[in-house]
Design a protein around this motif. Structure first.
Motif, PDB file in Angstrom:
ATOM      1  N   LYS A  75      19.907  31.820 -44.019  1.00 32.50           N
ATOM      2  CA  LYS A  75      20.030  30.383 -44.232  1.00 32.50           C
ATOM      3  C   LYS A  75      20.630  30.094 -45.607  1.00 32.50           C
ATOM      4  O   LYS A  75      21.539  29.255 -45.761  1.00 32.50           O
ATOM      5  CB  LYS A  75      18.669  29.699 -44.103  1.00 32.50           C
ATOM      6  CG  LYS A  75      18.724  28.197 -44.354  1.00 32.50           C
ATOM      7  CD  LYS A  75      17.336  27.565 -44.330  1.00 32.50           C
ATOM      8  CE  LYS A  75      17.420  26.070 -44.654  1.00 32.50           C
ATOM      9  NZ  LYS A  75      16.090  25.424 -44.726  1.00 32.50           N
ATOM     10  N   ALA A  76      20.120  30.795 -46.621  1.00 33.07           N
ATOM     11  CA  ALA A  76      20.627  30.606 -47.981  1.00 33.07           C
ATOM     12  C   ALA A  76      22.102  31.011 -48.068  1.00 33.07           C
ATOM     13  O   ALA A  76      22.912  30.322 -48.701  1.00 33.07           O
ATOM     14  CB  ALA A  76      19.796  31.420 -48.974  1.00 33.07           C
ATOM     15  N   HIS A  77      22.443  32.117 -47.402  1.00 32.92           N
ATOM     16  CA  HIS A  77      23.835  32.592 -47.423  1.00 32.92           C
ATOM     17  C   HIS A  77      24.760  31.583 -46.734  1.00 32.92           C
ATOM     18  O   HIS A  77      25.876  31.323 -47.216  1.00 32.92           O
ATOM     19  CB  HIS A  77      23.924  33.955 -46.731  1.00 32.92           C
ATOM     20  CG  HIS A  77      25.308  34.515 -46.700  1.00 32.92           C
ATOM     21  ND1 HIS A  77      25.910  35.075 -47.814  1.00 32.92           N
ATOM     22  CD2 HIS A  77      26.222  34.602 -45.703  1.00 32.92           C
ATOM     23  CE1 HIS A  77      27.125  35.478 -47.495  1.00 32.92           C
ATOM     24  NE2 HIS A  77      27.342  35.200 -46.226  1.00 32.92           N
ATOM     25  N   ARG A  78      24.294  31.022 -45.641  1.00 28.03           N
ATOM     26  CA  ARG A  78      25.094  30.041 -44.913  1.00 28.03           C
ATOM     27  C   ARG A  78      25.357  28.807 -45.793  1.00 28.03           C
ATOM     28  O   ARG A  78      26.488  28.302 -45.851  1.00 28.03           O
ATOM     29  CB  ARG A  78      24.365  29.649 -43.626  1.00 28.03           C
ATOM     30  CG  ARG A  78      25.162  28.739 -42.707  1.00 28.03           C
ATOM     31  CD  ARG A  78      24.543  28.701 -41.319  1.00 28.03           C
ATOM     32  NE  ARG A  78      23.142  28.300 -41.341  1.00 28.03           N
ATOM     33  CZ  ARG A  78      22.111  29.119 -41.072  1.00 28.03           C
ATOM     34  NH1 ARG A  78      22.332  30.392 -40.752  1.00 28.03           N
ATOM     35  NH2 ARG A  78      20.867  28.670 -41.100  1.00 28.03           N
ATOM     36  N   ASN A  79      24.304  28.359 -46.485  1.00 25.37           N
ATOM     37  CA  ASN A  79      24.465  27.209 -47.384  1.00 25.37           C
ATOM     38  C   ASN A  79      25.454  27.535 -48.503  1.00 25.37           C
ATOM     39  O   ASN A  79      26.301  26.706 -48.870  1.00 25.37           O
ATOM     40  CB  ASN A  79      23.119  26.813 -47.989  1.00 25.37           C
ATOM     41  CG  ASN A  79      22.176  26.204 -46.964  1.00 25.37           C
ATOM     42  OD1 ASN A  79      22.534  26.051 -45.794  1.00 25.37           O
ATOM     43  ND2 ASN A  79      20.975  25.863 -47.389  1.00 25.37           N
ATOM     44  N   LEU A  80      25.337  28.751 -49.031  1.00 25.23           N
ATOM     45  CA  LEU A  80      26.216  29.174 -50.120  1.00 25.23           C
ATOM     46  C   LEU A  80      27.676  29.168 -49.682  1.00 25.23           C
ATOM     47  O   LEU A  80      28.555  28.675 -50.401  1.00 25.23           O
ATOM     48  CB  LEU A  80      25.814  30.576 -50.593  1.00 25.23           C
ATOM     49  CG  LEU A  80      26.591  31.157 -51.774  1.00 25.23           C
ATOM     50  CD1 LEU A  80      26.266  30.405 -53.062  1.00 25.23           C
ATOM     51  CD2 LEU A  80      26.280  32.648 -51.947  1.00 25.23           C
ATOM     52  N   VAL A  85      31.366  17.749 -56.865  1.00 24.03           N
ATOM     53  CA  VAL A  85      32.771  17.913 -56.468  1.00 24.03           C
ATOM     54  C   VAL A  85      33.093  16.994 -55.279  1.00 24.03           C
ATOM     55  O   VAL A  85      34.155  16.373 -55.227  1.00 24.03           O
ATOM     56  CB  VAL A  85      33.078  19.379 -56.121  1.00 24.03           C
ATOM     57  CG1 VAL A  85      34.457  19.519 -55.481  1.00 24.03           C
ATOM     58  CG2 VAL A  85      32.993  20.250 -57.373  1.00 24.03           C
ATOM     59  N   SER A  86      32.167  16.913 -54.323  1.00 28.00           N
ATOM     60  CA  SER A  86      32.416  16.104 -53.126  1.00 28.00           C
ATOM     61  C   SER A  86      32.561  14.621 -53.460  1.00 28.00           C
ATOM     62  O   SER A  86      33.213  13.869 -52.728  1.00 28.00           O
ATOM     63  CB  SER A  86      31.277  16.293 -52.109  1.00 28.00           C
ATOM     64  OG  SER A  86      30.075  15.670 -52.560  1.00 28.00           O
ATOM     65  N   LEU A 102      33.688  24.045 -49.426  1.00 28.28           N
ATOM     66  CA  LEU A 102      33.906  22.685 -49.933  1.00 28.28           C
ATOM     67  C   LEU A 102      34.658  22.709 -51.262  1.00 28.28           C
ATOM     68  O   LEU A 102      35.620  21.953 -51.467  1.00 28.28           O
ATOM     69  CB  LEU A 102      32.555  21.985 -50.096  1.00 28.28           C
ATOM     70  CG  LEU A 102      32.558  20.508 -50.497  1.00 28.28           C
ATOM     71  CD1 LEU A 102      31.298  19.822 -49.984  1.00 28.28           C
ATOM     72  CD2 LEU A 102      32.643  20.328 -52.015  1.00 28.28           C
ATOM     73  N   ILE A 103      34.228  23.571 -52.172  1.00 32.24           N
ATOM     74  CA  ILE A 103      34.870  23.651 -53.489  1.00 32.24           C
ATOM     75  C   ILE A 103      36.290  24.186 -53.366  1.00 32.24           C
ATOM     76  O   ILE A 103      37.223  23.686 -54.009  1.00 32.24           O
ATOM     77  CB  ILE A 103      34.023  24.504 -54.450  1.00 32.24           C
ATOM     78  CG1 ILE A 103      32.737  23.739 -54.800  1.00 32.24           C
ATOM     79  CG2 ILE A 103      34.809  24.861 -55.708  1.00 32.24           C
ATOM     80  CD1 ILE A 103      31.764  24.481 -55.660  1.00 32.24           C
ATOM     81  N   VAL A 108      42.550  26.075 -52.067  1.00 28.59           N
ATOM     82  CA  VAL A 108      42.617  27.532 -52.166  1.00 28.59           C
ATOM     83  C   VAL A 108      41.731  28.142 -51.091  1.00 28.59           C
ATOM     84  O   VAL A 108      41.027  27.441 -50.360  1.00 28.59           O
ATOM     85  CB  VAL A 108      42.178  28.011 -53.570  1.00 28.59           C
ATOM     86  CG1 VAL A 108      43.075  27.408 -54.643  1.00 28.59           C
ATOM     87  CG2 VAL A 108      40.704  27.674 -53.846  1.00 28.59           C
ATOM     88  N   ASN A 109      41.740  29.452 -50.985  1.00 28.75           N
ATOM     89  CA  ASN A 109      40.911  30.161 -50.013  1.00 28.75           C
ATOM     90  C   ASN A 109      39.476  30.273 -50.524  1.00 28.75           C
ATOM     91  O   ASN A 109      39.268  30.514 -51.727  1.00 28.75           O
ATOM     92  CB  ASN A 109      41.483  31.555 -49.756  1.00 28.75           C
ATOM     93  CG  ASN A 109      42.896  31.499 -49.214  1.00 28.75           C
ATOM     94  OD1 ASN A 109      43.193  30.739 -48.305  1.00 28.75           O
ATOM     95  ND2 ASN A 109      43.784  32.310 -49.790  1.00 28.75           N
ATOM     96  N   PRO A 110      38.491  30.141 -49.658  1.00 23.94           N
ATOM     97  CA  PRO A 110      37.092  30.217 -50.107  1.00 23.94           C
ATOM     98  C   PRO A 110      36.767  31.495 -50.874  1.00 23.94           C
ATOM     99  O   PRO A 110      36.032  31.452 -51.872  1.00 23.94           O
ATOM    100  CB  PRO A 110      36.300  30.140 -48.789  1.00 23.94           C
ATOM    101  CG  PRO A 110      37.184  29.339 -47.884  1.00 23.94           C
ATOM    102  CD  PRO A 110      38.584  29.763 -48.226  1.00 23.94           C
ATOM    103  N   HIS A 111      37.321  32.643 -50.437  1.00 21.95           N
ATOM    104  CA  HIS A 111      36.980  33.886 -51.129  1.00 21.95           C
ATOM    105  C   HIS A 111      37.638  33.994 -52.509  1.00 21.95           C
ATOM    106  O   HIS A 111      37.374  34.947 -53.250  1.00 21.95           O
ATOM    107  CB  HIS A 111      37.352  35.107 -50.273  1.00 21.95           C
ATOM    108  CG  HIS A 111      38.815  35.230 -50.000  1.00 21.95           C
ATOM    109  ND1 HIS A 111      39.394  34.753 -48.853  1.00 21.95           N
ATOM    110  CD2 HIS A 111      39.815  35.774 -50.736  1.00 21.95           C
ATOM    111  CE1 HIS A 111      40.694  34.996 -48.883  1.00 21.95           C
ATOM    112  NE2 HIS A 111      40.976  35.601 -50.014  1.00 21.95           N
TER     113      HIS A 111
END
Length: 381
Positions: free
Chosen positions: A42-47, A250-251, A53-54, A60-63
């Motif tokens: 759950k924490a990883h999914r939120n992260l 940021v949002s 989003l950022i 740019v790419n998330p990674h």
């Protein structure tokens, strides 16, 4: 009149929605994002949702987003790791004389390791000429680090032009975007930026959290060693509540919101200038008023020591500063103003930085200007 905060370039108050998001995250998600059980997943999914989003805000790419503790860590990581990784190709680095201490002191550290650093000059308005950058480039130049917007005078640097220049050169391009991220449209892929550092507490997010954008085109060793977080690029359990707060901040920075903020801050600046002119107060705007971040206004008042002016404003419940918060409480003069005018110029000891942000309105700005004028009259008398 309640206390008036006009030092948003140093840090910003948390937006109420940021506080709400962080509180919810702390209450509902305590798992370690690296754990494989339900709580960790759950924490990883939120992260990862936050990372997307950022990344989207920068196109740019998330990674390519590495979460960290803020601008100083981002600057250190980008500069030190790039320099060390590419030292076989060369040990020449380029920056400017008006960078934040997180960049300048990192460059000075690398000089003790045998690197050569060119500190580019600016003119009396704080303008950096692209030709100066081009002339400084050498075959052994491996890194160019130039801030997006200056934290003391607000000047915007010619980032797009420098990015275009470096397309024909193998040097890595890093920008400290800590002051600019909250107001400017910044798209690293379009601007030729390889590395970009920023900090949440400058955009109404929490302190102690930020991120480093790292282009896929750049190979960057880990700065912190230990666990395999952030795809092995930054060890240490992620500050999920802080990162969530940053993402919320940021949002809130939509294109229309950024434009509205710029318009408000420009109006505040015009109001202050008009009040000073009407009162026939002699002043100088430090930097380039036609090419700067809207939320920063740096003014010199001849014959008025800035420390005295600061103290009198503070006694009346108004907070401004004399420069970078990272040098606050010291007697060191502003290296930015020294770069503009020389070490003995009176502006260095007669200038204050006013910076606008969340919670400010025209009534506050009008009151501030009136108090400023009254204090200057008394100090000059």
């Amino acid at each position: 009149m309640n206390a008036i905060y006009l030092d948003h370039a140093a840090t910003t108050p948390l937006h109420p929605k940021v506080i709400e998001a962080m509180t919810d995250e702390m209450a509902q998600t305590f798992g370690n994002p690296s754990s494989i059980h339900t709580f960790g997943r759950k924490a990883h999914r939120n992260l990862e949702n936050v990372r997307q989003l950022i990344a989207a805000s920068l196109k740019v790419n998330p990674h390519e987003i590495i979460f960290n503790s803020g601008g100083t860590e981002g600057d250190n990581t980008a500069i030190i790791e790039t320099a060390l990784a590419k030292q076989a190709q060369g040990k020449h680095l380029i920056t400017t004389a008006i960078e934040h201490p997180a960049v300048l002191k990192t460059m000075q550290y690398l000089e003790t390791l045998g690197f050569e650093v060119t500190y580019l000059p600016v003119d009396e308005k704080g303008t950096l000429a692209v030709e100066v950058v081009a002339q400084a480039l050498r075959e052994d130049t491996t890194l160019v680090s130039i801030m997006y917007g200056n934290n003391e005078i607000g000047n915007l640097m010619p980032i797009k032009e420098i990015g275009a220049l470096l397309k024909e050169h193998p040097a890595v391009f890093h920008t400290d975007a800590v002051q600019a991220f909250g107001s400017e449209q910044i798209f690293p892929h379009e601007l030729g930026i390889d590395l970009l550092s920023t900090s949440a507490h400058k955009i109404n997010g929490p302190k102690g959290v930020g991120f480093l954008y790292k282009s896929d085109a750049v190979s960057l060793p880990a700065f912190l060693h230990g666990g395999e977080q952030e795809e092995k690029r930054r060890a240490g359990t992620e500050n999920l509540a802080g990162i969530t707060g940053m993402a919320t901040a940021v949002s809130l920075l939509t294109d229309s919101e950024k434009q509205q903020r710029r318009e408000h801050y420009q109006r505040y600046e015009q109001l202050i200038i008009k009040k000073l002119n009407d009162a026939q107060i002699a002043y100088r705007i430090n930097g380039n008023p036609d090419n700067k971040l809207a939320h920063i206004l740096n003014l010199q008042f001849e014959g008025v020591p800035s420390d005295l002016l600061l103290m009198h404003l503070d006694l009346r419940g108004i907070a401004v500063s004399t420069g970078s918060a990272c040098t606050a409480g010291t007697v060191d003069p502003s290296h930015v103003l020294e770069a503009l005018y020389g070490k003995d110029h009176p502006a260095i000891k007669e200038s204050i930085r006013i910076s606008f942000g969340l919670g400010n309105d025209e009534e506050q700005i009008r009151y501030f200007a009136e108090q400023l004028i009254d204090i200057i009259h008394k100090l000059r008398a």
